[in-house]
Design an enzyme around this catalytic site. Structure first.
Site, PDB file in Angstrom:
ATOM      1  N   TYR A 263       0.102  28.337  -6.304  1.00 24.68           N
ATOM      2  CA  TYR A 263       0.370  28.537  -7.771  1.00 24.68           C
ATOM      3  C   TYR A 263      -1.711  28.903  -8.122  1.00 24.68           C
ATOM      4  O   TYR A 263      -2.303  29.036  -7.662  1.00 24.68           O
ATOM      5  CB  TYR A 263       1.185  27.630  -8.440  1.00 24.68           C
TER       6      TYR A 263
ATOM      7  N   SER B 267      -5.831  29.918 -15.126  1.00 22.35           N
ATOM      8  CA  SER B 267      -4.867  28.635 -15.131  1.00 22.35           C
ATOM      9  C   SER B 267      -6.244  27.689 -15.139  1.00 22.35           C
ATOM     10  O   SER B 267      -6.553  27.523 -14.435  1.00 22.35           O
ATOM     11  CB  SER B 267      -4.045  28.846 -14.822  1.00 22.35           C
TER      12      SER B 267
HETATM   13  P1  NAD Z   1       6.379  34.109 -18.466  1.00 27.01           P
HETATM   14  O1  NAD Z   1       6.213  33.912 -17.351  1.00 27.01           O
HETATM   15  O2  NAD Z   1       6.003  34.204 -19.256  1.00 27.01           O
HETATM   16  O3  NAD Z   1       5.361  35.552 -18.435  1.00 27.01           O
HETATM   17  C1  NAD Z   1       5.601  36.484 -17.854  1.00 27.01           C
HETATM   18  C2  NAD Z   1       5.465  37.826 -17.227  1.00 27.01           C
HETATM   19  O4  NAD Z   1       5.356  38.401 -16.073  1.00 27.01           O
HETATM   20  C3  NAD Z   1       6.827  38.493 -17.637  1.00 27.01           C
HETATM   21  O5  NAD Z   1       7.868  38.976 -18.426  1.00 27.01           O
HETATM   22  C4  NAD Z   1       7.616  38.533 -16.095  1.00 27.01           C
HETATM   23  O6  NAD Z   1       8.407  39.362 -15.968  1.00 27.01           O
HETATM   24  C5  NAD Z   1       6.657  39.323 -15.770  1.00 27.01           C
HETATM   25  N1  NAD Z   1       6.335  40.220 -14.284  1.00 27.01           N
HETATM   26  C6  NAD Z   1       6.339  38.443 -13.481  1.00 27.01           C
HETATM   27  N2  NAD Z   1       6.087  38.680 -11.979  1.00 27.01           N
HETATM   28  C7  NAD Z   1       5.889  40.554 -12.440  1.00 27.01           C
HETATM   29  C8  NAD Z   1       5.641  41.465 -10.878  1.00 27.01           C
HETATM   30  N3  NAD Z   1       5.957  41.247  -9.902  1.00 27.01           N
HETATM   31  N4  NAD Z   1       5.547  42.687 -11.955  1.00 27.01           N
HETATM   32  C9  NAD Z   1       4.908  42.802 -13.144  1.00 27.01           C
HETATM   33  N5  NAD Z   1       5.760  41.970 -14.395  1.00 27.01           N
HETATM   34  C10 NAD Z   1       6.188  40.628 -13.359  1.00 27.01           C
HETATM   35  O7  NAD Z   1       4.411  33.472 -18.268  1.00 27.01           O
HETATM   36  P2  NAD Z   1       3.715  33.100 -19.084  1.00 27.01           P
HETATM   37  O8  NAD Z   1       3.836  31.596 -19.523  1.00 27.01           O
HETATM   38  O9  NAD Z   1       3.347  33.895 -20.403  1.00 27.01           O
HETATM   39  O10 NAD Z   1       2.164  33.694 -18.630  1.00 27.01           O
HETATM   40  C11 NAD Z   1       1.576  34.402 -18.324  1.00 27.01           C
HETATM   41  C12 NAD Z   1       0.488  34.248 -17.423  1.00 27.01           C
HETATM   42  O11 NAD Z   1      -0.697  33.114 -17.951  1.00 27.01           O
HETATM   43  C13 NAD Z   1       0.321  34.228 -16.008  1.00 27.01           C
HETATM   44  O12 NAD Z   1      -0.269  34.676 -15.032  1.00 27.01           O
HETATM   45  C14 NAD Z   1       0.914  32.547 -15.735  1.00 27.01           C
HETATM   46  O13 NAD Z   1       0.527  32.209 -15.270  1.00 27.01           O
HETATM   47  C15 NAD Z   1      -0.593  32.140 -16.854  1.00 27.01           C
HETATM   48  N6  NAD Z   1      -1.089  30.725 -17.346  1.00 27.01           N
HETATM   49  C16 NAD Z   1       0.100  30.869 -18.577  1.00 27.01           C
HETATM   50  C17 NAD Z   1       0.401  29.126 -19.101  1.00 27.01           C
HETATM   51  C18 NAD Z   1       1.483  28.569 -19.582  1.00 27.01           C
HETATM   52  O14 NAD Z   1       1.836  27.121 -19.618  1.00 27.01           O
HETATM   53  N7  NAD Z   1       2.369  29.487 -20.443  1.00 27.01           N
HETATM   54  C19 NAD Z   1      -1.040  28.441 -18.139  1.00 27.01           C
HETATM   55  C20 NAD Z   1      -1.324  28.741 -17.600  1.00 27.01           C
HETATM   56  C21 NAD Z   1      -2.070  30.069 -16.419  1.00 27.01           C
END
Ligand code: NAD
Length: 245
Positions: free
Chosen positions: A151, A138
């Protein structure tokens, strides 16, 4: 290119769902892990219905035992693996003063420990032929808002884990890179305000497919000169200096 075997964690929603769809649409065999059984099964059904090869595994990636079980199921079907995308993560922010040790540990367990567990299982399956591992970090690994300690620490850990693994696994031709997304809107893109878009040098907030395309690029065997790198995909936000005038 021959069909590749791909594992994506957190594939039931958000960025992970887009990753599953993009890699499946490229004709790859996609295994995806998630602890949300209902959403995982639904995505699997949709993609199988449109002729793609996907398999959902209900796995809590913070559990070493569950990760091992998930990979055991994959090994029954495939001898080798080409791509692992460690995407699962929880975006939980809370007061530094109120966060309990349990809160801290659970964020580190899902976001960081999971990458160690999944990577070792996957790397075993890549040792013969090489492969590509991509870890979802991130921009919060690089900069912060207040009260985001656990985080941010998990994401900084992922960036360091990535370059360390890239060196350790180099002898097996396993490349390891991370992607650092900025603001990626995974829910209601139409509800975003003008200012949400205009504050980005790109003039728009990111979409899950921006990250999926970056992962397709990094995992492409033609791009095997890229390893140990952290690719920032944030519409330029971390390059923007902010002073009040
Ligand atoms: P999201 O919450 O929409 O999706 C995350 C997915 O991971 C979900 O399907 C959830 O059920 C699954 N998950 C959570 N805990 C779990 C576990 N213990 N075991 C198995 N599955 C699990 O999140 P997102 O926004 O799509 O983020 C995806 C990745 O990208 C993450 O690592 C997040 O930190 C990173 N990220 C997202 C953003 C953003 O702006 N959306 C920015 C920077 C980084």
């Amino acid at each position: 290119m021959t069909k590749r075997n791909v594992v994506i964690t957190g594939g039931a929603k958000g960025i992970g769902k887009s990753l599953v769809e993009h890699f499946a649409s490229m004709g790859e065999f996609v295994h995806f892990f998630d602890n949300d059984r209902e959403s995982g099964k639904e995505i699997e059904k949709q993609l199988l219905g449109s002729g793609h090869e996907v398999e959902f595994h209900e796995v809590d990636v913070s559990s070493h035992a569950e990760v091992k079980k998930g990979f055991d199921a994959i090994r029954k079907k495939h001898d080798a693996l080409d791509v692992l995308i460690n995407n699962a993560g929880i975006s939980k922010f809370m007061s530094f003063w109120e966060m309990s040790p349990g809160d801290w540990n659970s964020i580190i367990a899902v976001n960081l420990n999971s990458m160690f567990y999944c990577t070792r299982e996957a790397a075993e399956m890549m040792k013969e032929e090489g492969g590509s591992i991509i870890n979802m970090a991130s921009t919060r690994a690089l900069m912060s808002e207040a009260n985001t300690e656990a985080y941010s620490a998990s994401k900084g850990g992922i960036a360091s884990l990535t370059h360390s693994l890239a060196i350790t696994l180099a002898e097996y031709r396993i490349r390891v890179n991370s992607v650092s997304p900025g603001w990626i809107e995974t829910e209601d893109y139409d509800s975003l305000r003008k200012v949400d878009h205009s504050q980005h040098p790109s003039q728009r907030v990111g979409k899950p497919e921006d990250i999926a395309r970056a992962c397709l690029f990094l995992s492409d065997p033609q791009n095997d000169f890229i390893t140990g790198e952290n690719l920032v995909v944030d519409g330029g936000m971390t390059r923007k200096m902010i002073y009040e005038h």
